[in-house]
Design an enzyme around this catalytic site. Sequence first.
Site, PDB file in Angstrom:
ATOM      1  N   LYS A  37       0.841  -1.203   0.000  1.00  0.00           N
ATOM      2  CA  LYS A  37       0.000   0.000   0.000  1.00  0.00           C
ATOM      3  C   LYS A  37       0.880   1.258   0.000  1.00  0.00           C
ATOM      4  O   LYS A  37       2.072   1.198   0.341  1.00  0.00           O
ATOM      5  CB  LYS A  37      -0.919  -0.010   1.231  1.00  0.00           C
ATOM      6  CG  LYS A  37      -0.184   0.004   2.566  1.00  0.00           C
ATOM      7  CD  LYS A  37      -1.123  -0.315   3.722  1.00  0.00           C
ATOM      8  CE  LYS A  37      -0.381  -0.283   5.044  1.00  0.00           C
ATOM      9  NZ  LYS A  37      -1.232  -0.758   6.154  1.00  0.00           N
ATOM     10  N   ARG A 130     -11.158  -0.094  14.757  1.00  0.00           N
ATOM     11  CA  ARG A 130     -10.847   0.788  13.626  1.00  0.00           C
ATOM     12  C   ARG A 130     -11.680   0.304  12.448  1.00  0.00           C
ATOM     13  O   ARG A 130     -12.648   0.934  12.067  1.00  0.00           O
ATOM     14  CB  ARG A 130      -9.337   0.728  13.340  1.00  0.00           C
ATOM     15  CG  ARG A 130      -8.867   1.731  12.335  1.00  0.00           C
ATOM     16  CD  ARG A 130      -7.371   1.698  12.140  1.00  0.00           C
ATOM     17  NE  ARG A 130      -6.909   0.457  11.509  1.00  0.00           N
ATOM     18  CZ  ARG A 130      -5.682   0.261  11.038  1.00  0.00           C
ATOM     19  NH1 ARG A 130      -4.769   1.214  11.134  1.00  0.00           N
ATOM     20  NH2 ARG A 130      -5.342  -0.881  10.479  1.00  0.00           N
ATOM     21  N   TYR A 245      16.414  29.816   9.721  1.00  0.00           N
ATOM     22  CA  TYR A 245      15.163  30.461  10.121  1.00  0.00           C
ATOM     23  C   TYR A 245      15.038  30.569  11.631  1.00  0.00           C
ATOM     24  O   TYR A 245      15.364  29.639  12.366  1.00  0.00           O
ATOM     25  CB  TYR A 245      13.963  29.667   9.604  1.00  0.00           C
ATOM     26  CG  TYR A 245      13.642  29.895   8.156  1.00  0.00           C
ATOM     27  CD1 TYR A 245      13.355  31.166   7.662  1.00  0.00           C
ATOM     28  CD2 TYR A 245      13.615  28.823   7.275  1.00  0.00           C
ATOM     29  CE1 TYR A 245      13.051  31.374   6.328  1.00  0.00           C
ATOM     30  CE2 TYR A 245      13.298  29.004   5.933  1.00  0.00           C
ATOM     31  CZ  TYR A 245      13.018  30.286   5.465  1.00  0.00           C
ATOM     32  OH  TYR A 245      12.711  30.476   4.154  1.00  0.00           O
ATOM     33  N   MET A 293      12.408  24.248   3.592  1.00  0.00           N
ATOM     34  CA  MET A 293      11.674  23.444   2.611  1.00  0.00           C
ATOM     35  C   MET A 293      12.627  22.655   1.713  1.00  0.00           C
ATOM     36  O   MET A 293      12.384  21.492   1.408  1.00  0.00           O
ATOM     37  CB  MET A 293      10.780  24.348   1.753  1.00  0.00           C
ATOM     38  CG  MET A 293       9.902  23.562   0.796  1.00  0.00           C
ATOM     39  SD  MET A 293       8.928  24.604  -0.283  1.00  0.00           S
ATOM     40  CE  MET A 293       7.766  25.319   0.865  1.00  0.00           C
TER      41      MET A 293
HETATM   42  C1  LIG Z   1      -0.517  -1.737   6.853  1.00  0.00           C
HETATM   43  C2  LIG Z   1      -1.100  -3.039   7.234  1.00  0.00           C
HETATM   44  C3  LIG Z   1      -0.298  -4.191   7.303  1.00  0.00           C
HETATM   45  C4  LIG Z   1       1.208  -4.120   7.252  1.00  0.00           C
HETATM   46  O1  LIG Z   1       1.665  -3.624   8.485  1.00  0.00           O
HETATM   47  P1  LIG Z   1       3.211  -3.512   8.874  1.00  0.00           P
HETATM   48  O2  LIG Z   1       3.207  -3.107  10.284  1.00  0.00           O
HETATM   49  O3  LIG Z   1       3.779  -2.461   7.981  1.00  0.00           O
HETATM   50  O4  LIG Z   1       3.833  -4.838   8.627  1.00  0.00           O
HETATM   51  C5  LIG Z   1      -0.925  -5.399   7.496  1.00  0.00           C
HETATM   52  N1  LIG Z   1      -2.275  -5.480   7.666  1.00  0.00           N
HETATM   53  C6  LIG Z   1      -3.064  -4.403   7.641  1.00  0.00           C
HETATM   54  C7  LIG Z   1      -4.524  -4.550   7.851  1.00  0.00           C
HETATM   55  C8  LIG Z   1      -2.504  -3.144   7.437  1.00  0.00           C
HETATM   56  O5  LIG Z   1      -3.290  -2.057   7.437  1.00  0.00           O
END
Ligand SMILES: *Cc1c(COP(=O)(O)O)cnc(C)c1O
Length: 350
Positions: A37, A130, A245, A293
Site C-alpha cells: 500500500k 478501527r 530560520y 523546505m
Molecule cells: C498496513 C497493514 C499491514 C502491514 O503492516 P506492517 O506493520 O507495515 O507490517 C498489514 N495489515 C493491515 C490490515 C494493514 O493495514
Amino acid sequence: MTALPSQGLLTISPAAVVDNWRLFSGLGTAEAAAVVKADAYGLGADPIATALVQAGCRTFFVATLTEGLALRRLLPQPEIFVLNGPMAGEESCYADHRLIPVLNSPQQVILWQAMAGLPAALHLDTGMTRLGLDEADCSLVYGLNLRLVMSHLACADDPDHPANRRQLERFRTLTTAFPGVPRSLSASGGSLLGAEYHFDLLRPGIGLYGGNPIPSRPNPSRAVVRLTVPILQVRTVGSGVAIGYGEAGRTTTPTRILTLAAGYADGLLRRLGNRGAVVYEGVVLPIIGRISMDLITVDAQALGKRPVNVGDRVELLGDQLEIDAMADAAETISYELLTRLGTRYQRVYA
Ligand SMILES: *Cc1c(COP(=O)(O)O)cnc(C)c1O
C-alpha cells in the site's frame, strides 16, 4: 541513470526487499504475502512488486481500489486484496480486475452479498476498533465466497503488551464461525511474536522495507534505502553565529556549516531541526538550525580540518543511518518517514 550533481539520490534495493520477504516466508509454514500500500511505503510499488513476484510472492495487499487497479495492470497473476474495501458503485471495478475486497463493516458485507459469489476477505475486529466486524455483526455473514478471514493487532510492536494475547484469543474464538477459511492475523510485528500468531497468511509491510517491526529488539530486516544529497555550500563561521530560520541554530565554536540540497519538502521532517544527523565519509555530523523546505544545515566541526567540497555527497539514510534512528530523532515512526520521502530525488533501483 544517476542523479544530477545538484540532486538528491535515493537508491532503493528490490533485492533487499526480496531478502526481507524471504525472512518472513521462512518463519514457519504460513505463506508470506506482501503489503505494498501507499506505493510500497513510498518506495515504488511497481519495481518492488515485480521483484517479489519473481521471487515467488503470490499475494499482495493494497489499501485503496486505485492502488489495486494500478497493481493489477502491472501483474496479471497474483491475488490482490484491497484493505479499505468497497463502496457502492465500485463492485464491477473489483470484478473486472479480479481484485478481492476486504469487507470491514456490515454495509460492505451486505454490498458483497449481492455479488453472486465473487471472492472476498472478511475483517474481524478483535480489539482495535478501527475497521472490522464485531461479534454481533458476524451473524450477518452468509452467502459470501470467503478467501480469507483476517484481523489486525494494535500493539504488535510491543511484544509484552497484554493486548496481543487478548486479540489472539479473540481471533481464535471469532474465526470458529468460519471453518475452512484461511486465516491471517499478523503484519510484520505479529509475525515475529511466535508461531501461534501466524495462522495461514502473514501480511508484512514495514519489515519488507527495512523498518524494525519491534523496536525493542534488534532489527531482523536488511536496509532497503540509501539517501545521499549534495553539499551546496561550505561556510566557515565563528562562534555564536545564528543559523537558519528563526535563528534557531547557533554555533558554539568556530566551525564550518554545510548547506545540503534537501528539506522538509523531500521528507526530512521539520522536527529534525537541531536534532537529526547526517554522515559524511563515515563521520556523523549534527543538523544545526531548522529544516527549510529545500535545505538543511549541518555542523561540520567533527570533521576537523578535513577538506569538504561543494558537490560532495552526504548520507542521510543508509547502513550507518537507519530509518528507525532518523524516525526516532523526528519523533515519528519509520512508516511515516518512508511514505514522506518526496518526489524530487533521483530514484535508482539497484
Ligand atoms: C498496513 C497493514 C499491514 C502491514 O503492516 P506492517 O506493520 O507495515 O507490517 C498489514 N495489515 C493491515 C490490515 C494493514 O493495514
